[in-house]
Design an enzyme around this catalytic site. Structure first.
Site, mmCIF file in Angstrom:
data_model
loop_
_atom_site.group_PDB
_atom_site.id
_atom_site.type_symbol
_atom_site.label_atom_id
_atom_site.label_comp_id
_atom_site.label_asym_id
_atom_site.label_seq_id
_atom_site.Cartn_x
_atom_site.Cartn_y
_atom_site.Cartn_z
ATOM 1 N N ASP A 43 0.830 -1.196 0.000
ATOM 2 C CA ASP A 43 0.000 0.000 0.000
ATOM 3 C C ASP A 43 0.869 1.254 0.000
ATOM 4 O OD1 ASP A 43 -2.125 -1.702 0.113
ATOM 5 O OD2 ASP A 43 -2.578 -1.335 2.234
ATOM 6 N N GLN A 44 0.410 2.278 -0.649
ATOM 7 C CA GLN A 44 1.164 3.527 -0.732
ATOM 8 C C GLN A 44 1.409 4.085 0.667
ATOM 9 O OE1 GLN A 44 -0.621 6.486 -3.231
ATOM 10 N NE2 GLN A 44 1.072 7.926 -3.044
ATOM 11 N N GLY A 103 27.241 6.608 11.800
ATOM 12 C CA GLY A 103 28.695 6.639 11.691
ATOM 13 C C GLY A 103 29.268 5.252 11.503
ATOM 14 N N TRP A 144 32.881 2.691 11.570
ATOM 15 C CA TRP A 144 34.240 2.769 11.030
ATOM 16 C C TRP A 144 34.271 3.392 9.639
ATOM 17 C CZ3 TRP A 144 39.059 2.304 12.767
ATOM 18 C CH2 TRP A 144 40.095 2.085 11.853
ATOM 19 N N THR A 145 33.386 2.947 8.764
ATOM 20 C CA THR A 145 33.434 3.386 7.366
ATOM 21 C C THR A 145 32.807 4.751 7.152
ATOM 22 O OG1 THR A 145 33.310 1.061 6.692
ATOM 23 C CG2 THR A 145 32.826 2.713 5.014
ATOM 24 N N GLU A 153 34.335 7.427 14.876
ATOM 25 C CA GLU A 153 35.619 6.747 14.999
ATOM 26 C C GLU A 153 36.675 7.462 14.143
ATOM 27 O OE1 GLU A 153 35.231 2.464 14.553
ATOM 28 O OE2 GLU A 153 33.147 2.551 15.198
ATOM 29 N N TYR A 154 37.430 8.425 14.747
ATOM 30 C CA TYR A 154 37.399 8.859 16.149
ATOM 31 C C TYR A 154 37.566 10.365 16.187
ATOM 32 C CZ TYR A 154 38.288 3.943 17.023
ATOM 33 O OH TYR A 154 38.179 2.587 17.039
#
Length: 490
Positions: free
Chosen positions: A116-117, A144, A146-147, A187-188
């Site tokens: 359903d929409q 956030g 590590w990557t 990080e970090y």
């Protein structure tokens, strides 16, 4: 409407009369009129990360949190991750987060999604259903990791604008009832992770203050922080003590101290509780991090101990004890040098322990990881230190029956699975004047809506006997087989 206000209205309408259904740390709502948050209740938090990418190759879904028996043992789930780009909070994976279709067989409650929409699907809808099944659970949206931490430096230039963007995303009307707050995994700050940040030692506290001010006292605001307690290390790079007043707690990442990024070794446990003779780097252990943070004035009950539900390992290792040389990272299912606990427990069982964690030498491979036994010891440490609880990375690394979560939850107070229920102080097994249970002659009463039950009460329903897990006042629709968070078969 904030998640906590929504939750309190729902619980009031449901007639819940006990603090047990709202178990967990004291939230910022107890400190209205300020931008700070009080300490969490000692050892009350049992938190696990759920990763949105787990629905792909790992084939781990919200339903697994239920079928493993883990949902009833957790108090909080961190949903990872939202992205941080252009100084703003952003959706991490729109398909997994709110668009993926779940049919009846794969849905946590056995009901299929709808096309359903405007209908919510994906993990967000599954988490909404999980909270309906387990009303005690609180869910935070984590940003956030590590990557995706490179965007925090830009965010720190205008903390208020960043906080506003996060609030609008977490409070989006499509899923405002799903989340109970925000978790920041930077990080970090003012240090190096996957990328390096030079925003200064005050940036983290400024960011957390802006988030607390925008999210207000009715939402949880937390952060995952470094455990690098080496002299001049990452704990010293940012003012975590100044920021502590704005958070409900810190998830101290007391894992990944050592790993096969040092391809030649020496082999070392990635999550040592304490130091040991021959440890490669001083200050790289859990206790050192906790003591350093406490020494900076951060309340112990605002610190959660981190547990990894995975191991890190090397290959080309001939020495069984830690400290051996290696030729490189051991092979892993998804990434070299890392493997889930559920795989390692049979692929490379433990051959020894050091510094409160386990290691395993099998063939030419050397791994370190936590087991139910070592986790039990770490939970002893949590209680002895008066910490706010424990958290782990991440749910899909556990066995299908959740044995690591059981060990973590069983070692902390307030867990339904260990018979520790703070609502029943009179020692009578939960049979109060207005409660359920037996009638004094050993006869177990039938379940009835409108009856107040305490933990330990027994009832019958459709010929089956159930034991109450958490105190509550029963409502129609909360029949024992329908609410596993409240009842289990005797």
């Amino acid at each position: 409407m904030s998640r906590k206000r929504w939750r309190l209205l729902a619980l009031a309408a449901a007639g819940l009369t006990t603090a047990g259904m709202l178990a967990g740390p004291v939230s910022a709502s107890e400190n209205e009129g300020t931008a700070s948050a009080p300490s969490a209740s000692a050892a009350g938090v049992r938190l696990g990360y759920f990763v949105n990418w787990g629905v792909y190759q790992r084939n781990y879904h919200v339903k697994n949190i239920h079928t493993s028996g883990s949902a009833e043992k957790l108090t909080h789930i961190n949903y990872a991750f939202g992205n941080v780009t252009n100084g703003q909070c952003q959706i991490g994976d729109a398909y997994a987060d709110y668009d993926k279709f779940y049919d009846a067989a794969s849905s946590v409650d056995g009901q299929p999604d709808t096309w359903d929409q405007g209908a919510l699907r994906g993990n967000f809808n599954q988490l909404r259903k999980l909270k309906q099944m387990y009303p005690h659970l609180k869910i935070l949206y984590s940003f956030g990791g590590w990557t995706w931490s490179s965007g925090f430096g830009e965010a720190a230039k205008n903390p208020e604008a960043f906080a506003e963007s996060c609030y609008r995303l977490v409070e989006d009307p499509r899923w405002a009832d799903v989340f109970d707050g925000i978790d920041i995994d930077w990080e970090y700050p003012n240090a190096c992770g996957d990328t390096c940040d030079d925003s200064g030692p005050e940036a983290f506290a400024n960011l957390m203050r802006a988030l607390r001010n925008r999210f207000g006292p009715d939402n949880l605001v937390t952060a995952a922080i470094t455990a690098d307690a080496s002299p001049g290390g990452k704990i010293d790079a940012a003012d975590y003590a100044a920021a502590a007043q704005y958070v409900d707690w810190y998830n101290v990442m007391t894992y990944d101290f050592f790993g096969a990024w040092e391809a030649q070794g020496p082999t070392a446990p990635h999550s040592p509780l304490t130091s040991y003779d021959g440890i490669p780097t001083q200050g790289f252990n859990s206790d050192a991090a906790i003591q350093k943070l406490k020494g900076k004035g951060i309340p112990a009950d605002k610190l959660l101990l981190g547990i990894g539900f995975y191991g890190r390992g090397w290959t080309g290792v001939s020495q069984s004890a830690p400290g051996g040389s290696a030729s490189g990272p051991a092979p892993g299912t998804y990434e070299q040098g890392i493997e889930d606990y559920k795989v390692l427990k049979t692929k490379c069982p433990p051959t020894g322990q050091v510094a409160g964690t386990a290691y395993a030498h099998c063939g030419q491979e050397w791994w370190s990881y936590d087991t139910p036994q070592t986790i039990a010891g770490k939970m002893d440490y949590v209680r002895d230190q008066g910490l706010g609880g424990a958290f782990f990375w991440e749910l899909s690394g556990d066995t299908a029956n959740g044995e690591l979560i059981a060990a973590l939850a069983g070692g902390l107070p307030g867990n339904p699975g260990n018979g520790d229920d703070d609502d029943d102080d009179d020692g009578d097994g939960g049979d109060g004047d207005n409660g359920g249970g037996d009638d004094g002659d050993g006869t177990v009463q039938a379940w009835q809506p409108g009856t107040t039950y305490k933990a330990g009460d027994k009832v019958t329903y459709d010929g089956v006997t159930y034991v109450c897990l958490q105190g509550h006042t029963a409502l129609t629709g909360w029949e024992p087989p329908n609410v596993p968070a409240l009842w289990q078969r005797a």
